[in-house]
Scaffold this active site. Structure first.
Site, mmCIF file in Angstrom:
data_model
loop_
_atom_site.group_PDB
_atom_site.id
_atom_site.type_symbol
_atom_site.label_atom_id
_atom_site.label_comp_id
_atom_site.label_asym_id
_atom_site.label_seq_id
_atom_site.Cartn_x
_atom_site.Cartn_y
_atom_site.Cartn_z
ATOM 1 N N GLU A 86 -39.468 -42.420 5.530
ATOM 2 C CA GLU A 86 -41.179 -42.175 6.341
ATOM 3 C C GLU A 86 -41.853 -41.725 4.971
ATOM 4 O OE1 GLU A 86 -42.724 -39.649 9.965
ATOM 5 O OE2 GLU A 86 -41.247 -41.267 10.380
ATOM 6 N N GLU A 112 -51.102 -35.668 8.008
ATOM 7 C CA GLU A 112 -51.194 -35.691 9.194
ATOM 8 C C GLU A 112 -52.682 -34.530 9.073
ATOM 9 O OE1 GLU A 112 -47.944 -36.483 12.501
ATOM 10 O OE2 GLU A 112 -47.238 -35.349 10.747
#
Length: 357
Positions: A120, A124
């Site tokens: 991943e 964010e």
């Protein structure tokens, strides 16, 4: 193998029945060799979401809306986590997104690359602070520690659109904000065996990390709790450029190591497009980013959910356009796009019975 026409006919029957149920399941290639290959992008696309939806991305967790700001993801109540997920994967590549983050304490805007074996790469934005972005990464789903995230200072990310780039190769991952490099990760600087290196799909959207149903550590990380009476809270993406650094029609795992050298390309080559990727343009490099320390930053990106693989193989006779739309191979017209988006999603459901949360 059953004919695709059979699935299309069944899809039409489901459409006439009103409600449509989806069945979800996971397939991690590190746990066996039975997982199907991942549909490869194998090219570059430039998606303008101000022109409406494209059927190379599917919605879940809520209903994204489209308008002059592009695609908008709105959180207005507990449980909302609208997002888009690509039906294709890239094997190394460059992703450029123009994004306006959502405001609100506890609200999280997320842009995530994620693989079937739980590698991943994240960006964010926490709605409680409009002047920072967080970069993060995970490898093979290992979340025993949460020391990989970093916060990066920036200008206001909620008042307008900002260009973010993730440039990912086997040698390094570079995160940039409006042309400024804020972080570079290499295999040697990553946690042991944690460098992301397997085919990834793209997910982006908004969710409430500050919701009362979440773990205390997640609420604290998201700087919640979320007060929904102050909403709704919206994140928007007006454009997305994706370049796959590999070529071919699909990517598969040659063994259960999760090492990039074991990935196989059908009809192309790994890093086959790397030489045509161009040079990453930057205007500055910053240092001194703040680590997230031991905060309980959720893996799985949007909503903290883990990934599972969708059977996203394109039906025979269809192709991807440079605008990110799936159309008949012999067609230069984009008119079939909207009805096909429905048929394609249902075809994938019936053919593979495997979708992501």
């Amino acid at each position: 193998m059953a004919s695709p026409l059979r699935y299309v006919a069944a899809a039409a029957a489901l459409l006439s029945g009103g409600a449509i149920a989806q069945t979800y399941s996971s397939c991690n290639p590190l746990q066996g060799s039975s997982c199907p290959a991942d549909t490869a992008l194998g090219m570059a696309i430039d998606v303008d979401f101000t022109q409406g939806e494209v059927n190379s991305f599917t919605a879940s967790g809520g209903t994204p809306t489209y308008g002059s700001d592009g695609v908008t993801f709105t959180v207005s109540k507990s449980g909302d986590s609208p997002q888009l997920t690509s039906v294709f994967y890239i094997m190394f590549g460059r992703i450029e997104v123009s994004l306006k983050a959502a405001p609100g304490a506890g609200i999280v805007s997320s842009f995530v690359l994620q693989s079937d074996d739980l590698d991943e790469i994240d960006c964010e934005w926490l709605g409680a602070d409009a002047t920072e972005m967080q970069s993060n990464y995970f490898g093979k789903g290992q979340t025993t520690t949460y020391n990989r995230g970093q916060f990066h200072e920036m200008g206001n990310n909620q008042n307008g659109f900002v260009k973010y780039i993730i440039d990912w190769t086997s040698d390094r991952i570079i995160w940039t904000i409006d042309g400024t490099v804020v972080r570079t990760l290499t295999p040697s600087s990553a946690e042991s065996n944690q460098y992301p290196q397997t085919p990834m799909r793209i997910k982006f959207g908004a969710w409430s990390g500050g919701d009362s149903s979440n773990a205390e550590g997640t609420i604290e990380w998201a700087r919640g709790p979320t007060d929904y009476s102050k909403g709704p809270f919206s994140m928007s993406v007006n454009s997305l450029k994706v370049t796959d650094y590999s070529t071919g029609s699909s990517y598969s795992y040659g063994d259960t190591s999760g090492d990039w050298t074991s990935i196989k390309s059908d009809g192309g080559s790994i890093n086959g497009n790397l030489g045509n990727a161009g040079t990453l343009t930057t205007t500055a490099v910053v240092s001194g980013s703040t680590s997230t320390g031991s905060a309980s930053v959720p893996a799985g990106g949007i909503g903290g959910t883990s990934t599972d693989s969708a059977d996203s193989n394109l039906p025979s006779g269809w192709r991807m356009t440079p605008e990110g739309k799936i159309v008949p191979s012999s067609s230069t017209s984009l008119r079939p796009v909207l009805p096909f988006a429905i048929i394609f999603t249902l075809w994938a459901t019936l053919a593979g019975l495997r979708f992501w949360p």
